[in-house]
Write an enzyme that holds these catalytic residues in place. Sequence first.
Site: not given
Length: 413
Positions: A230, A356, A384
């Site tokens: 991320d 995701d 994710h």
Amino acid sequence: MGNSLACFSKKNQTTKIRKKINKNNIPNTRRSSSNGRHIPPPPCISRSTSRKSDRIIYPNSSRIIDHDIDHDYIREQARVAATLLLQHHHQNGTFNQFERSVSLRDPLNCSSRKQKRNYNNNIMPRSSSSRRARSMSDSLLHQGTTNVEDLNHKHFVLVHGGGFGAWCWYKTTTLLKESGYHVDAIDLTGSGAHFFDSNNISTLSQYVKPLTDFLEKFDDDKKVILVGHDIGGACISYVMELYPSKVSAAIFVAAAMLKSGQSTLDMFSVQLGLNNLCQRAQIFRYANGKDQPPTSIDYDKSLIKEVLFNQTPTKDVELASVSMRQVPFGPLTEKLSLSSTNYGSIPRFYVKTQDDFAIPASLQEVMIDSNQPEQVFQIKGSDHSPFLSKPQALHKILVEISNISPKMNLKTI
């Protein structure tokens, strides 16, 4: 124990054993060798489970004698026996008939089928940690992995994404350690167990300080593999520019892989209008007042499963719901300054997460196309958070990347 065992010489140990054997009237059966010498029959040794003594069974005797045997002496006798056997095969021209076992030729492939089956079925390995660690270390020895470049590819540093903490890597950390790797999972400022108010974090350098502190203290003659998830992708990019000599490779897992002059907010703004669910799950906090820019972003707990953990087991979603913290807003707006001599000198790899909903595969492809890495991997059926939803698949990719030679033609940014 090592010092006490050293008090007993091999010569005295041998004499004691032979005297005790003769006292028990054990037949001294002798065999003739090709050069006329007589060779006594070797004892058959079976190891005691108590480890206090070894049992020696001599041929032509039904008696079993227990001795506290010097293991160095036993290994020496085994070495002599192996030498005699080797000489015998050389003399008779039969040496080439013997081939190494499959486990010695390719120790990693011995369990590859079982490991592959575990990865495909998303099953946590059931072997003990000590056995797995020993197996990996033996494999490294058989493969001759002793040079500095190879050893530099055996230490992972895991950097979490926004709202997460070091806790999210617990499955990955366990699997890597069981495979013989060194692993450190970092809590960034205001994340995980690091107690700091996220609303007071305004710069990227402040946010990544625990990571820069770690690399600052890290040995200059060693390197790590950075793994960022991320917005952790922007964090590892930042430290790659600062400490290029301490990073052997960088792995971006569903992460922000930016070009110089870009900010995380710049990249993520591309998905505006494409992922309404993610936008609805984000709650902006204004610690300095509504007339000022946001200071942090929080997640709506009722939507995090659908956005971040749509393929993750329920128990891990519960763990995340009580462990996630606010994401500082300031670092998201900071544009990176990356150079080809520092950041660009480090091999980069990208791991795509196919299912995701937070950073869609389409946005990941945009980052890959605009800032091409050395190689792209994909985890099918992953949300994710592959470290929770597909830990074995992610682990397999990390290990594969760690075994890629660092000597390659690097792409420039």
